[in-house]
Structures are given as structure tokens and as C-alpha cells.
Design a protein around this motif. Structure first.
Motif, PDB file in Angstrom:
ATOM      1  N   SER A  97      24.096  37.808  40.748  1.00  0.00           N
ATOM      2  CA  SER A  97      25.300  37.122  41.443  1.00  0.00           C
ATOM      3  C   SER A  97      25.985  36.138  40.541  1.00  0.00           C
ATOM      4  CB  SER A  97      24.677  36.243  42.487  1.00  0.00           C
ATOM      5  OG  SER A  97      23.880  35.100  42.331  1.00  0.00           O
ATOM      6  N   GLY A  98      25.723  36.007  39.361  1.00  0.00           N
ATOM      7  CA  GLY A  98      26.306  35.192  38.360  1.00  0.00           C
ATOM      8  C   GLY A  98      25.812  33.539  38.600  1.00  0.00           C
ATOM      9  N   ARG A  99      24.630  33.289  39.302  1.00  0.00           N
ATOM     10  CA  ARG A  99      24.168  32.014  39.482  1.00  0.00           C
ATOM     11  C   ARG A  99      23.590  31.581  38.319  1.00  0.00           C
ATOM     12  NH1 ARG A  99      22.146  31.262  45.687  1.00  0.00           N
ATOM     13  NH2 ARG A  99      23.505  32.492  46.580  1.00  0.00           N
ATOM     14  N   LEU A 100      23.277  32.129  37.184  1.00  0.00           N
ATOM     15  CA  LEU A 100      22.616  31.985  35.984  1.00  0.00           C
ATOM     16  C   LEU A 100      23.224  31.031  35.203  1.00  0.00           C
ATOM     17  CD1 LEU A 100      23.713  33.825  33.341  1.00  0.00           C
ATOM     18  CD2 LEU A 100      22.661  35.424  34.901  1.00  0.00           C
ATOM     19  N   ARG A 101      24.609  31.102  35.272  1.00  0.00           N
ATOM     20  CA  ARG A 101      25.600  30.238  34.521  1.00  0.00           C
ATOM     21  C   ARG A 101      25.095  28.715  34.839  1.00  0.00           C
ATOM     22  NH1 ARG A 101      31.922  30.165  35.336  1.00  0.00           N
ATOM     23  NH2 ARG A 101      31.801  28.051  35.580  1.00  0.00           N
ATOM     24  N   ARG A 102      24.680  28.534  36.142  1.00  0.00           N
ATOM     25  CA  ARG A 102      24.614  26.979  36.388  1.00  0.00           C
ATOM     26  C   ARG A 102      23.305  26.658  35.601  1.00  0.00           C
ATOM     27  NH1 ARG A 102      24.478  26.624  42.561  1.00  0.00           N
ATOM     28  NH2 ARG A 102      26.596  26.699  42.072  1.00  0.00           N
ATOM     29  N   TRP A 103      22.213  27.570  35.425  1.00  0.00           N
ATOM     30  CA  TRP A 103      20.987  27.232  34.797  1.00  0.00           C
ATOM     31  C   TRP A 103      21.507  26.824  33.408  1.00  0.00           C
ATOM     32  CZ3 TRP A 103      16.417  27.073  37.120  1.00  0.00           C
ATOM     33  CH2 TRP A 103      15.500  27.077  36.112  1.00  0.00           C
ATOM     34  N   ALA A 104      22.329  27.286  32.478  1.00  0.00           N
ATOM     35  CA  ALA A 104      22.418  27.195  31.208  1.00  0.00           C
ATOM     36  C   ALA A 104      23.474  25.752  31.107  1.00  0.00           C
ATOM     37  CB  ALA A 104      23.412  28.412  30.626  1.00  0.00           C
ATOM     38  N   VAL A 105      24.072  25.801  32.088  1.00  0.00           N
ATOM     39  CA  VAL A 105      25.075  24.359  32.009  1.00  0.00           C
ATOM     40  C   VAL A 105      24.327  23.201  32.271  1.00  0.00           C
ATOM     41  CG1 VAL A 105      26.720  23.467  33.340  1.00  0.00           C
ATOM     42  CG2 VAL A 105      27.323  25.678  32.802  1.00  0.00           C
ATOM     43  N   VAL A 106      23.404  23.359  33.309  1.00  0.00           N
ATOM     44  CA  VAL A 106      22.631  22.118  33.575  1.00  0.00           C
ATOM     45  C   VAL A 106      21.710  21.720  32.459  1.00  0.00           C
ATOM     46  CG1 VAL A 106      20.999  20.964  35.387  1.00  0.00           C
ATOM     47  CG2 VAL A 106      23.048  22.200  36.057  1.00  0.00           C
ATOM     48  N   THR A 107      20.995  22.738  31.822  1.00  0.00           N
ATOM     49  CA  THR A 107      19.956  22.454  30.966  1.00  0.00           C
ATOM     50  C   THR A 107      20.738  21.880  29.625  1.00  0.00           C
ATOM     51  OG1 THR A 107      19.898  24.727  30.184  1.00  0.00           O
ATOM     52  CG2 THR A 107      18.380  23.912  31.934  1.00  0.00           C
ATOM     53  N   GLY A 108      21.910  22.422  29.524  1.00  0.00           N
ATOM     54  CA  GLY A 108      22.642  22.024  28.338  1.00  0.00           C
ATOM     55  C   GLY A 108      23.543  20.676  28.400  1.00  0.00           C
ATOM     56  N   ALA A 109      23.731  20.007  29.681  1.00  0.00           N
ATOM     57  CA  ALA A 109      24.242  19.045  30.099  1.00  0.00           C
ATOM     58  C   ALA A 109      23.863  17.792  29.874  1.00  0.00           C
ATOM     59  CB  ALA A 109      24.560  19.069  31.526  1.00  0.00           C
ATOM     60  N   SER A 110      22.546  17.472  29.365  1.00  0.00           N
ATOM     61  CA  SER A 110      22.065  16.117  29.250  1.00  0.00           C
ATOM     62  C   SER A 110      20.774  16.358  28.039  1.00  0.00           C
ATOM     63  CB  SER A 110      21.722  15.502  30.274  1.00  0.00           C
ATOM     64  OG  SER A 110      21.114  14.312  30.232  1.00  0.00           O
ATOM     65  N   GLY A 111      20.807  15.301  27.249  1.00  0.00           N
ATOM     66  CA  GLY A 111      19.735  14.971  26.300  1.00  0.00           C
ATOM     67  C   GLY A 111      18.711  14.016  27.235  1.00  0.00           C
ATOM     68  N   ASN A 112      19.195  13.673  28.230  1.00  0.00           N
ATOM     69  CA  ASN A 112      18.415  12.557  28.949  1.00  0.00           C
ATOM     70  C   ASN A 112      17.232  13.044  29.762  1.00  0.00           C
ATOM     71  OD1 ASN A 112      17.645  10.600  30.828  1.00  0.00           O
ATOM     72  ND2 ASN A 112      19.431   9.641  30.843  1.00  0.00           N
ATOM     73  N   LEU A 113      16.058  13.063  29.304  1.00  0.00           N
ATOM     74  CA  LEU A 113      15.010  13.403  29.719  1.00  0.00           C
ATOM     75  C   LEU A 113      14.659  12.888  31.106  1.00  0.00           C
ATOM     76  CD1 LEU A 113      12.434  13.521  26.872  1.00  0.00           C
ATOM     77  CD2 LEU A 113      13.841  15.434  27.770  1.00  0.00           C
ATOM     78  N   PHE A 114      15.089  11.926  31.585  1.00  0.00           N
ATOM     79  CA  PHE A 114      14.923  11.220  32.915  1.00  0.00           C
ATOM     80  C   PHE A 114      15.716  11.952  33.957  1.00  0.00           C
ATOM     81  CE2 PHE A 114      16.486   8.410  36.451  1.00  0.00           C
ATOM     82  CZ  PHE A 114      15.492   8.278  37.055  1.00  0.00           C
ATOM     83  N   LEU A 115      16.873  12.379  33.373  1.00  0.00           N
ATOM     84  CA  LEU A 115      17.866  13.374  34.554  1.00  0.00           C
ATOM     85  C   LEU A 115      17.328  14.791  34.710  1.00  0.00           C
ATOM     86  CD1 LEU A 115      21.225  12.086  33.208  1.00  0.00           C
ATOM     87  CD2 LEU A 115      20.106  11.583  35.163  1.00  0.00           C
ATOM     88  N   LEU A 116      16.563  15.057  33.526  1.00  0.00           N
ATOM     89  CA  LEU A 116      16.188  16.702  33.696  1.00  0.00           C
ATOM     90  C   LEU A 116      14.585  16.707  34.182  1.00  0.00           C
ATOM     91  CD1 LEU A 116      17.468  18.183  30.428  1.00  0.00           C
ATOM     92  CD2 LEU A 116      18.243  18.361  32.730  1.00  0.00           C
ATOM     93  N   ALA A 117      13.909  15.399  34.331  1.00  0.00           N
ATOM     94  CA  ALA A 117      12.647  15.498  35.090  1.00  0.00           C
ATOM     95  C   ALA A 117      12.505  16.297  36.264  1.00  0.00           C
ATOM     96  CB  ALA A 117      12.304  14.201  35.170  1.00  0.00           C
ATOM     97  N   PRO A 118      13.396  16.139  37.154  1.00  0.00           N
ATOM     98  CA  PRO A 118      13.214  17.061  38.319  1.00  0.00           C
ATOM     99  C   PRO A 118      13.365  18.454  38.087  1.00  0.00           C
ATOM    100  CG  PRO A 118      14.652  15.242  38.790  1.00  0.00           C
ATOM    101  CD  PRO A 118      14.740  15.245  37.179  1.00  0.00           C
ATOM    102  N   LEU A 119      14.175  18.875  37.183  1.00  0.00           N
ATOM    103  CA  LEU A 119      13.941  20.402  36.668  1.00  0.00           C
ATOM    104  C   LEU A 119      12.854  20.553  36.197  1.00  0.00           C
ATOM    105  CD1 LEU A 119      15.546  23.075  36.550  1.00  0.00           C
ATOM    106  CD2 LEU A 119      16.605  22.336  34.436  1.00  0.00           C
ATOM    107  N   ARG A 120      12.339  19.882  35.380  1.00  0.00           N
ATOM    108  CA  ARG A 120      10.844  20.266  34.857  1.00  0.00           C
ATOM    109  C   ARG A 120       9.953  20.320  35.720  1.00  0.00           C
ATOM    110  NH1 ARG A 120      10.962  15.821  30.044  1.00  0.00           N
ATOM    111  NH2 ARG A 120       8.912  16.145  30.303  1.00  0.00           N
ATOM    112  N   GLU A 121       9.916  19.375  36.882  1.00  0.00           N
ATOM    113  CA  GLU A 121       8.976  19.211  37.838  1.00  0.00           C
ATOM    114  C   GLU A 121       9.047  20.698  38.670  1.00  0.00           C
ATOM    115  OE1 GLU A 121       9.554  15.779  40.012  1.00  0.00           O
ATOM    116  OE2 GLU A 121       9.005  14.327  38.425  1.00  0.00           O
ATOM    117  N   ALA A 122      10.192  20.970  38.842  1.00  0.00           N
ATOM    118  CA  ALA A 122      10.690  22.347  39.669  1.00  0.00           C
ATOM    119  C   ALA A 122       9.840  23.583  38.633  1.00  0.00           C
ATOM    120  CB  ALA A 122      11.969  22.652  39.971  1.00  0.00           C
TER     121      ALA A 122
END
Length: 171
Positions: free
Chosen positions: A86-111
Motif C-alpha cells: 500500500s506504500g505505507r512503508l515510506r512513512r517508516w523511512a521518513v520517521v526513522t530518518g527524521a530525528s537524531g533525538n533518541l528520546f523522540l524515537l524511544a516509542p518506536l524502539r519500544e514498539a
């Protein structure tokens, strides 16, 4: 609805121009709203990134819940393929590349931890299930960088081979 439009604009901006271009003014412009309108929903760039991460997790959890399948890994594979198709994978690449801030990416790491550990010990072959889940991550990553890489025929072959790994064997 407006929040999703703002998140879409931010993702499009990141996809088109990279993380250096992610500014509140640029997102507002892309979304066709004033910067104040954007700030009403997302008070900072960090809040915007957090919103993208939260939406990504929610979307994948929704895909997982909608998938038929007897095991968690079957549903994980089905949700991954549905996202790729469905092309939703683009969101994955965008979000993971969006920030070097580990605090903001912590929920993704938990998921990710949850997605990779959930019900693993209940699988008929936990090692094969772990391999399939890791293969799904590889598919996300590669397809995020080259969406044209896998045709539908390619995805069908991958799906069959990965399903074969997790099918219970008759002894």
C-alpha cells in the motif's frame, strides 16, 4: 483530519528534501496552513516528529490487528506485506530518518521490541519466526529506499517462502 494532513505534509517534505528541510515553516507551507495553524496542533518540531512516530506505531498495530493468521508472526508478515503493497512503508523511512533525538524515537524502539518479542515463545518454531520477523524488517528497509524494487510477483514469492519457514511441520 487536519492533524493527519499536517503529518502527511511533514512526511512528504522529508521524503522529497530530507531531514534538514523539516522546519515548521516549511511544513506549514507544504500543508497550506499558517505557521500558527501548525503550531496549534504541534507546538514544536519535536511534537511534530513525535506525532509522526505515534501515527506510525498506531498504523502498524492496526494493520496487525486486521490480519488473519494463527500466529503473531503470520500476522506480522501479513501486516508488513500489506504496508509494502500500500506504500505505507515510506512513512517508516521518513520517521526513522527524521530525528537524531533518541528520546523522540524511544516509542518506536519500544514498539519494535514489542513487535519482535510478542508471543515469540508461543510460536511452533521460535527461531524460524524470529528469522521471518527480521526478514520483514529487511523488506521494510530495502523497499523504503527503493519502492520499485519488488514487483507484486516478487512479493508473492517472498511471501510464500517466508510462510513456508513458519508453517508447522508434520512429524
Amino acid at each position: 483530519m487536519r492533524r493527519d494532513e499536517l503529518l502527511d505534509a511533514a512526511e512528504d517534505l522529508l521524503c522529497d528534501q530530507g531531514s534538514a528541510a523539516l522546519t515548521l515553516a516549511a511544513v506549514a507551507d507544504r500543508a497550506g496552513v499558517s505557521k500558527g495553524g501548525l503550531l496549534y496542533h504541534y507546538g514544536s518540531k519535536e511534537a511534530l516528529i513525535k506525532g509522526m512516530v505515534e501515527r506510525l506505531i498506531e498504523d502498524f498495530d492496526t494493520l496487525m490487528a486486521a490480519e488473519p493468521g494463527g500466529t503473531y508472526t503470520e500476522r506480522y508478515l501479513g501486516a508488513t506485506l500489506a504496508a509494502v503493497r500500500s506504500g505505507r512503508l515510506r512513512r517508516w523511512a521518513v520517521v526513522t530518518g527524521a530525528s537524531g533525538n533518541l528520546f523522540l524515537l524511544a516509542p518506536l524502539r519500544e514498539a519494535m521490541t514489542r513487535w519482535h518479542r510478542e508471543e515469540l515463545s508461543q510460536e511452533p518454531d521460535p527461531v524460524a519466526s524470529q528469522i521471518v520477523r527480521l526478514a520483514c524488517e529487511g523488506l521494510w528497509d530495502v523497499a523504503s529506499h527503493d519502492p520499485e524494487l519488488n514487483t507484486e510477483a516478487d512479493l508473492q514469492v517472498l511471501e510464500q517462502r517466508l510462510k513456508a519457514l513458519i508453517e508447522p511441520t508434520s512429524a
